[in-house]
Scaffold this motif. Sequence first.
Motif, PDB file in Angstrom:
ATOM      1  N   GLY A 193      28.760  67.560  45.740  1.00 32.80           N
ATOM      2  CA  GLY A 193      30.197  67.517  45.908  1.00 32.80           C
ATOM      3  C   GLY A 193      30.920  67.660  44.589  1.00 32.80           C
ATOM      4  O   GLY A 193      30.321  67.620  43.511  1.00 32.80           O
ATOM      5  N   PRO A 194      32.220  67.826  44.620  1.00 30.30           N
ATOM      6  CA  PRO A 194      33.013  67.978  43.402  1.00 30.30           C
ATOM      7  C   PRO A 194      33.001  66.693  42.580  1.00 30.30           C
ATOM      8  O   PRO A 194      32.797  65.588  43.104  1.00 30.30           O
ATOM      9  CB  PRO A 194      34.403  68.302  43.932  1.00 30.30           C
ATOM     10  N   ARG A 195      33.243  66.831  41.294  1.00 34.03           N
ATOM     11  CA  ARG A 195      33.257  65.678  40.400  1.00 34.03           C
ATOM     12  C   ARG A 195      34.418  64.751  40.750  1.00 34.03           C
ATOM     13  O   ARG A 195      35.538  65.187  41.018  1.00 34.03           O
ATOM     14  CB  ARG A 195      33.416  66.129  38.951  1.00 34.03           C
ATOM     15  N   THR A 196      34.142  63.468  40.719  1.00 37.02           N
ATOM     16  CA  THR A 196      35.180  62.475  40.971  1.00 37.02           C
ATOM     17  C   THR A 196      35.546  61.714  39.708  1.00 37.02           C
ATOM     18  O   THR A 196      36.494  60.933  39.712  1.00 37.02           O
ATOM     19  CB  THR A 196      34.711  61.466  42.036  1.00 37.02           C
ATOM     20  N   VAL A 197      34.795  61.917  38.619  1.00 32.19           N
ATOM     21  CA  VAL A 197      35.055  61.253  37.341  1.00 32.19           C
ATOM     22  C   VAL A 197      35.501  62.312  36.345  1.00 32.19           C
ATOM     23  O   VAL A 197      34.786  63.285  36.098  1.00 32.19           O
ATOM     24  CB  VAL A 197      33.800  60.524  36.827  1.00 32.19           C
ATOM     25  N   THR A 198      36.657  62.141  35.754  1.00 31.41           N
ATOM     26  CA  THR A 198      37.205  63.124  34.831  1.00 31.41           C
ATOM     27  C   THR A 198      36.655  62.930  33.421  1.00 31.41           C
ATOM     28  O   THR A 198      36.094  61.879  33.093  1.00 31.41           O
ATOM     29  CB  THR A 198      38.729  63.021  34.783  1.00 31.41           C
ATOM     30  N   ASP A 199      36.862  63.965  32.584  1.00 36.48           N
ATOM     31  CA  ASP A 199      36.447  63.860  31.183  1.00 36.48           C
ATOM     32  C   ASP A 199      37.174  62.716  30.484  1.00 36.48           C
ATOM     33  O   ASP A 199      36.599  62.030  29.635  1.00 36.48           O
ATOM     34  CB  ASP A 199      36.741  65.176  30.453  1.00 36.48           C
ATOM     35  N   GLU A 200      38.442  62.504  30.833  1.00 32.41           N
ATOM     36  CA  GLU A 200      39.207  61.434  30.201  1.00 32.41           C
ATOM     37  C   GLU A 200      38.615  60.067  30.536  1.00 32.41           C
ATOM     38  O   GLU A 200      38.548  59.172  29.690  1.00 32.41           O
ATOM     39  CB  GLU A 200      40.678  61.496  30.655  1.00 32.41           C
ATOM     40  N   GLN A 201      38.163  59.890  31.779  1.00 32.95           N
ATOM     41  CA  GLN A 201      37.548  58.620  32.161  1.00 32.95           C
ATOM     42  C   GLN A 201      36.233  58.390  31.429  1.00 32.95           C
ATOM     43  O   GLN A 201      35.926  57.273  31.002  1.00 32.95           O
ATOM     44  CB  GLN A 201      37.324  58.588  33.679  1.00 32.95           C
ATOM     45  N   VAL A 202      35.452  59.467  31.278  1.00 29.19           N
ATOM     46  CA  VAL A 202      34.193  59.351  30.538  1.00 29.19           C
ATOM     47  C   VAL A 202      34.469  58.989  29.092  1.00 29.19           C
ATOM     48  O   VAL A 202      33.823  58.097  28.514  1.00 29.19           O
ATOM     49  CB  VAL A 202      33.391  60.661  30.629  1.00 29.19           C
ATOM     50  N   ALA A 203      35.447  59.669  28.475  1.00 30.25           N
ATOM     51  CA  ALA A 203      35.779  59.384  27.079  1.00 30.25           C
ATOM     52  C   ALA A 203      36.264  57.947  26.913  1.00 30.25           C
ATOM     53  O   ALA A 203      35.901  57.256  25.950  1.00 30.25           O
ATOM     54  CB  ALA A 203      36.843  60.365  26.588  1.00 30.25           C
ATOM     55  N   GLU A 204      37.068  57.459  27.862  1.00 28.21           N
ATOM     56  CA  GLU A 204      37.559  56.088  27.791  1.00 28.21           C
ATOM     57  C   GLU A 204      36.405  55.094  27.928  1.00 28.21           C
ATOM     58  O   GLU A 204      36.341  54.094  27.208  1.00 28.21           O
ATOM     59  CB  GLU A 204      38.586  55.849  28.899  1.00 28.21           C
ATOM     60  N   LEU A 205      35.477  55.369  28.835  1.00 26.19           N
ATOM     61  CA  LEU A 205      34.338  54.480  29.024  1.00 26.19           C
ATOM     62  C   LEU A 205      33.497  54.397  27.751  1.00 26.19           C
ATOM     63  O   LEU A 205      33.094  53.312  27.312  1.00 26.19           O
ATOM     64  CB  LEU A 205      33.497  54.974  30.194  1.00 26.19           C
ATOM     65  N   VAL A 206      33.210  55.557  27.147  1.00 24.19           N
ATOM     66  CA  VAL A 206      32.404  55.580  25.930  1.00 24.19           C
ATOM     67  C   VAL A 206      33.121  54.845  24.803  1.00 24.19           C
ATOM     68  O   VAL A 206      32.517  54.052  24.061  1.00 24.19           O
ATOM     69  CB  VAL A 206      32.087  57.033  25.520  1.00 24.19           C
ATOM     70  N   ALA A 207      34.420  55.078  24.660  1.00 33.33           N
ATOM     71  CA  ALA A 207      35.173  54.420  23.593  1.00 33.33           C
ATOM     72  C   ALA A 207      35.179  52.905  23.768  1.00 33.33           C
ATOM     73  O   ALA A 207      35.000  52.153  22.802  1.00 33.33           O
ATOM     74  CB  ALA A 207      36.605  54.952  23.565  1.00 33.33           C
ATOM     75  N   LYS A 208      35.367  52.423  24.997  1.00 29.93           N
ATOM     76  CA  LYS A 208      35.355  50.979  25.231  1.00 29.93           C
ATOM     77  C   LYS A 208      33.984  50.378  24.949  1.00 29.93           C
ATOM     78  O   LYS A 208      33.867  49.280  24.400  1.00 29.93           O
ATOM     79  CB  LYS A 208      35.773  50.683  26.676  1.00 29.93           C
ATOM     80  N   THR A 209      32.948  51.113  25.329  1.00 28.85           N
ATOM     81  CA  THR A 209      31.592  50.612  25.080  1.00 28.85           C
ATOM     82  C   THR A 209      31.335  50.450  23.594  1.00 28.85           C
ATOM     83  O   THR A 209      30.717  49.463  23.156  1.00 28.85           O
ATOM     84  CB  THR A 209      30.560  51.568  25.683  1.00 28.85           C
ATOM     85  N   LEU A 210      31.808  51.410  22.805  1.00 29.17           N
ATOM     86  CA  LEU A 210      31.517  51.407  21.372  1.00 29.17           C
ATOM     87  C   LEU A 210      32.453  50.529  20.564  1.00 29.17           C
ATOM     88  O   LEU A 210      32.056  50.003  19.516  1.00 29.17           O
ATOM     89  CB  LEU A 210      31.583  52.847  20.832  1.00 29.17           C
ATOM     90  N   GLU A 211      33.680  50.361  21.014  1.00 30.76           N
ATOM     91  CA  GLU A 211      34.694  49.754  20.156  1.00 30.76           C
ATOM     92  C   GLU A 211      35.197  48.400  20.625  1.00 30.76           C
ATOM     93  O   GLU A 211      35.908  47.724  19.890  1.00 30.76           O
ATOM     94  CB  GLU A 211      35.880  50.723  20.032  1.00 30.76           C
ATOM     95  N   ARG A 212      34.865  47.987  21.841  1.00 32.11           N
ATOM     96  CA  ARG A 212      35.370  46.720  22.351  1.00 32.11           C
ATOM     97  C   ARG A 212      34.242  45.902  22.957  1.00 32.11           C
ATOM     98  O   ARG A 212      33.162  46.430  23.244  1.00 32.11           O
ATOM     99  CB  ARG A 212      36.459  46.965  23.401  1.00 32.11           C
ATOM    100  N   THR A 213      34.495  44.622  23.142  1.00 29.45           N
ATOM    101  CA  THR A 213      33.557  43.735  23.838  1.00 29.45           C
ATOM    102  C   THR A 213      34.305  42.994  24.931  1.00 29.45           C
ATOM    103  O   THR A 213      35.527  42.781  24.832  1.00 29.45           O
ATOM    104  CB  THR A 213      32.919  42.713  22.884  1.00 29.45           C
ATOM    105  N   PRO A 214      33.619  42.574  25.989  1.00 34.87           N
ATOM    106  CA  PRO A 214      34.294  41.820  27.056  1.00 34.87           C
ATOM    107  C   PRO A 214      34.765  40.455  26.563  1.00 34.87           C
ATOM    108  O   PRO A 214      34.271  39.939  25.558  1.00 34.87           O
ATOM    109  CB  PRO A 214      33.221  41.705  28.143  1.00 34.87           C
ATOM    110  N   LYS A 215      35.726  39.862  27.270  1.00 31.77           N
ATOM    111  CA  LYS A 215      36.293  38.581  26.851  1.00 31.77           C
ATOM    112  C   LYS A 215      35.292  37.442  26.972  1.00 31.77           C
ATOM    113  O   LYS A 215      35.379  36.450  26.237  1.00 31.77           O
ATOM    114  CB  LYS A 215      37.533  38.272  27.693  1.00 31.77           C
TER     115      LYS A 215
END
Length: 363
Positions: free
Chosen positions: A87-109
């Motif tokens: 099926g067609p992609r449901t996750v955009t490039d922007e969402q992937v980039a945001e996920l990667v950035a949060k993983t690398l630059e932030r931590t959960p509370k």
Amino acid sequence: MARTGRPKVELVLSEDERAALEGWVRRRSTPQAWALRCRIILECASGASNKDVAERLGSTPHAVGRWRARFVEHRIAGLGDMPRPGGPRTVTDEQVAELVAKTLERTPKDATHWSTRSMARETGLSQSTVSRVWRAFGLQPHRAETFKLSTDPYFVDKVHDVVGLYLDPPERALVFCVDEKSQIQALDRSQPVLPMMPGVPQRMTADYVRHGTTTLFAALEVATGKVIGSLHRRHRAEEFKKFLLRLDKEVPEGLDVHLVLDNYATHKTPAIKTWLVSHPRFHLHFTPTGSSWLNLVERWFAELTNKQIRRGVHKSVQALEADIRDWIATWNTDPKPYVWTKTADEILNRLAGYLKRIPDSEH
């Protein structure tokens, strides 16, 4: 004469694409594989050939051509995993980039690192999507490795000195890696060890009874892998001097003796310095502070621990020492030298690469 071969695909970047690629290249936390793909695209956009780009970036023309073609067809999305049938992609490039950035630059509370569940809650993506993206980018938030940077002001000189001994030992001389494995405990389990059976590993109680400790002084001959060992109940300059006397007896006359060892205080006492003056064939080479990895005998100590000490059961220090002596004797019947391959410059260049990834290393 006209050039032959497959023509390269023309690649033109939009302003937004160029800004995104350059941002990923500049960001210290960008995974190296992703940063390399971004550099390849930026170089290709300048009009360079695949061969020239490969030479500049340490890649191959085939790899450069592959990423060029993928980018032309799929744009930035083509730098990740290729789209699969379905099926067609449901996750955009922007969402992937945001996920990667949060993983690398932030931590959960409420934690020191992300899990797939916590990141899924944070981004609104599914847990399986988070897992797939992490695998694609080589991200493993659950893992952490340790490291230690030496603060020795003579680090560079000592690395060149020790590695030079390994790669180009002096003539008419023997090179030994020397260290002490102190506080080796004679441990007896509080209950009998249950033997291994089909489908069941060996089992032993977590608690134990201590019966004392011993210290092993060891010298690993770099050229042959043979080990000269000496066991003592204490760990002082006096015992170290006795070990030097043993080395002096076992090394044939007429050969110089070069010892690679750490900066432990017992190696530098006035008594040891006086002994060295009266034995001029002995030369000491100290590893940098906090750099035990540079001493090959540490690798041999790891083998001794894994194969003899860690799962050993000893009811007395004498039994422990007997097993260690037997293990050394068995090792010396078929010794295996550890071959050092990295030059000092290669080590220092790799260290410099690590330091560039640490924002406030001040190195």
